[in-house]
Write an enzyme that holds these catalytic residues in place. Structure first.
Site, PDB file in Angstrom:
ATOM      1  N   HIS A  82      16.261 -12.331  10.369  1.00 27.17           N
ATOM      2  CA  HIS A  82      15.334 -11.177   9.969  1.00 27.17           C
ATOM      3  C   HIS A  82      13.784 -11.531  10.129  1.00 27.17           C
ATOM      4  CE1 HIS A  82      14.877 -14.016   6.671  1.00 27.17           C
ATOM      5  NE2 HIS A  82      13.580 -13.497   6.405  1.00 27.17           N
TER       6      HIS A  82
HETATM    7  C1  UD1 Z   1      10.388 -10.768   3.162  1.00 26.31           C
HETATM    8  C2  UD1 Z   1       9.425 -11.871   3.285  1.00 26.31           C
HETATM    9  C3  UD1 Z   1      10.027 -12.950   3.936  1.00 26.31           C
HETATM   10  C4  UD1 Z   1      11.673 -13.216   3.385  1.00 26.31           C
HETATM   11  C5  UD1 Z   1      12.512 -12.000   3.496  1.00 26.31           C
HETATM   12  C6  UD1 Z   1      13.761 -11.942   3.039  1.00 26.31           C
HETATM   13  C7  UD1 Z   1       6.906 -11.523   3.361  1.00 26.31           C
HETATM   14  C8  UD1 Z   1       5.829 -11.591   4.318  1.00 26.31           C
HETATM   15  N1  UD1 Z   1       8.328 -11.698   4.075  1.00 26.31           N
HETATM   16  O1  UD1 Z   1      10.594 -10.105   4.574  1.00 26.31           O
HETATM   17  O2  UD1 Z   1       9.406 -14.106   3.872  1.00 26.31           O
HETATM   18  O3  UD1 Z   1      12.310 -14.116   4.021  1.00 26.31           O
HETATM   19  O4  UD1 Z   1      11.473 -10.890   2.763  1.00 26.31           O
HETATM   20  O5  UD1 Z   1      14.420 -10.813   3.065  1.00 26.31           O
HETATM   21  O6  UD1 Z   1       6.927 -11.379   2.233  1.00 26.31           O
HETATM   22  N2  UD1 Z   1      13.362  -2.978   3.997  1.00 26.31           N
HETATM   23  C9  UD1 Z   1      14.328  -1.921   3.146  1.00 26.31           C
HETATM   24  N3  UD1 Z   1      14.818  -2.216   2.002  1.00 26.31           N
HETATM   25  C10 UD1 Z   1      14.254  -3.007   1.163  1.00 26.31           C
HETATM   26  C11 UD1 Z   1      13.405  -4.023   1.628  1.00 26.31           C
HETATM   27  C12 UD1 Z   1      13.011  -3.800   2.718  1.00 26.31           C
HETATM   28  O7  UD1 Z   1      14.737  -1.144   4.003  1.00 26.31           O
HETATM   29  O8  UD1 Z   1      14.717  -3.420  -0.033  1.00 26.31           O
HETATM   30  C13 UD1 Z   1      12.948  -2.751   5.119  1.00 26.31           C
HETATM   31  C14 UD1 Z   1      11.726  -1.990   5.445  1.00 26.31           C
HETATM   32  O9  UD1 Z   1      12.084  -1.230   6.356  1.00 26.31           O
HETATM   33  C15 UD1 Z   1      10.699  -2.851   5.497  1.00 26.31           C
HETATM   34  C16 UD1 Z   1      11.246  -4.067   6.383  1.00 26.31           C
HETATM   35  O10 UD1 Z   1      12.673  -3.858   5.897  1.00 26.31           O
HETATM   36  O11 UD1 Z   1       9.438  -2.343   6.240  1.00 26.31           O
HETATM   37  C17 UD1 Z   1      10.819  -5.319   6.117  1.00 26.31           C
HETATM   38  O12 UD1 Z   1      10.815  -5.651   4.625  1.00 26.31           O
HETATM   39  P1  UD1 Z   1       9.350  -6.579   3.961  1.00 26.31           P
HETATM   40  O13 UD1 Z   1       9.606  -6.987   2.487  1.00 26.31           O
HETATM   41  O14 UD1 Z   1       8.218  -6.193   4.608  1.00 26.31           O
HETATM   42  O15 UD1 Z   1       9.799  -7.699   4.840  1.00 26.31           O
HETATM   43  P2  UD1 Z   1      11.024  -8.754   5.166  1.00 26.31           P
HETATM   44  O16 UD1 Z   1      11.328  -8.680   6.593  1.00 26.31           O
HETATM   45  O17 UD1 Z   1      12.177  -8.346   4.137  1.00 26.31           O
END
Ligand code: UD1
Length: 398
Positions: A233
């Site tokens: 991820h």
């Molecule tokens: C975040 C953390 C990362 C951690 C990871 C674990 C930061 C900068 N990054 O990254 O350190 O290792 O979480 O998972 O805080 N999305 C969904 N559903 C959700 C959450 C996210 O669909 O419940 C999708 C969305 O499209 C979103 C993308 O995942 O834009 C990324 O989510 P985000 O929370 O921005 O970062 P992670 O890559 O999950």
């Protein structure tokens, strides 16, 4: 914003209030251990000495990325959910800051406890510190020395303003001292993520996930079909479709020797569509799993391929070989003492390391110091004595 009012225990008994913040998936298993330790502290004292308030920022919101963990780990329902959702880094961090400020004003905690390195961690630490509230950082001092990782920026900034720095491994102390931290703020307590793993291991063993995935017979009977587990991820691995496609080609190669079970993170699911990678039979792409199912999957795996930070630690605690698809790690103890191997981003190296484990096996290695299931208790006792000492000091001064 959901602002359910906290059920406050008898105020006469309360000595201090800790407000803990969670936001993203890797935070939940850490807060679970802290919430349990606060409860155990209060039970041992025979009085609700420590009041606990939990704030969920809503950074992760899908059921499989959030609620399932609260259910599996029986974490108390958050008292507040800020519902920030997915936004750009700047907007997500800013929204958390805006929405947590009124909560901190209303609750007026003695400590704000933050865990790990996600945007929710740094955003809430910054607001608390500027309000004069003490900040406690659990899992402080880890450094990848790679400032292109958003997590590295979050860690450095959070540590710089924390009043208590709880570390999981000795390397963190060196990192913090190099950055000028006061030695008196640093507490080597072990790893709360491993507290949760040890506590839930027996329950996870009973998970039906292997028979659900037809890797054993019904009811878990029969031999387990050998398999490995993949998680991916990190933006540096998944955001560029060419890079992601290359990694998946290496995984396809490995899947010709044994099945690869791949619970796909939502961020990666979106990006996979943009690659030239076509699903192959040996790679089992599934939805993200809950805590207990994923733990069971790791326990029985031949090895795990990952770019996660926490999984490097969990595989070390389980004695399962881990191949980390990154050039660096902020958790060096998982290499020096545990089962972790950095295989970087070179496909040949990734495939060779997987074959090495399959051909030669990988002996179980050691468990890092203080990864003994008691880290959260040490944290709660340290906060409690810090608070009592600080209050005694205040009385003397006045
Ligand atoms: C975040 C953390 C990362 C951690 C990871 C674990 C930061 C900068 N990054 O990254 O350190 O290792 O979480 O998972 O805080 N999305 C969904 N559903 C959700 C959450 C996210 O669909 O419940 C999708 C969305 O499209 C979103 C993308 O995942 O834009 C990324 O989510 P985000 O929370 O921005 O970062 P992670 O890559 O999950």
């Amino acid at each position: 914003m959901n602002s359910d009012i906290l059920q406050k225990p008898e105020t006469t008994e309360i000595k201090l209030k800790i407000l803990s913040v969670v936001g993203a998936r890797p935070n939940f298993m850490k807060i679970s251990a802290v919430a349990d330790a606060i409860r155990e502290h209060n039970e041992a004292k025979g009085a609700p000495e420590i009041a606990s308030v939990i704030v969920h920022t809503g950074q992760h919101y899908d059921r499989r990325m959030s609620k399932l963990f609260f259910e599996d780990l029986r974490i108390p329902k958050p008292d507040y959910n800020l519902e920030v959702g997915s936004l750009s880094h700047a907007r997500q961090t800013a929204e958390i800051m805006k929405r947590i400020e009124p909560v901190l004003i209303r609750e007026s905690p003695d400590f704000v406890l933050v865990v790990g390195d996600v945007n929710s961690t740094v955003a809430s630490a910054l607001v608390a510190k500027k309000m004069g509230i003490r900040v406690v950082h659990v899992e402080a001092g880890l450094r990848s020395f790679d400032m292109s990782m958003p997590e590295e920026i979050n860690r450095i900034l959070t540590d710089a303003i924390s009043d208590m720095l709880f570390i999981t491994e000795k390397s963190a102390e060196k990192n913090l001292m190099r950055e000028g931290a006061d030695a008196g703020k640093i507490f080597f307590v072990g790893n709360v993520m491993i507290d949760t793993l040890l506590k839930h291991r027996a329950k996870a063993e009973r998970s039906p996930i292997l028979s659900d995935l037809k890797l054993t017979g019904p009811d878990g009977a029969g031999k387990i079909t050998p398999y490995s587990v993949l998680t991916l991820h990190r933006p540096s691995n998944v955001d560029d479709p060419i890079r992601l496609g290359e990694i998946m080609n290496a995984i396809a190669d490995i899947s010709s020797r044994l099945e690869v079970v791949f619970p796909v993170h939502p961020r990666t699911a979106g990006k996979l569509q943009e690659t030239n990678f076509h699903p192959v039979r040996g790679i089992r792409m599934i939805d993200p799993l809950g805590y207990l199912d994923f733990l069971k999957l790791m326990i029985e795996a031949k090895f795990v391929l990952t770019d996660s930070g926490g999984i490097q630690e969990e595989t070390t605690a389980l004695g399962v070989p881990c191949l980390t698809l990154r050039e660096n790690t902020e958790r060096p103890v998982t290499i020096s003492e545990g089962t972790n191997r950095l295989v970087g981003l070179d496909n040949k190296k990734i495939i060779a390391a997987a074959e090495d484990i399959l051909d030669r096996g990988a002996g179980r290695r050691g468990i890092p110091e203080l990864w003994d299931g008691k880290a959260a208790l040490r944290i709660v006792e340290s906060i409690s004595s810090f608070f009592l000492n600080a209050s005694a000091g205040k009385h003397k001064e006045s």
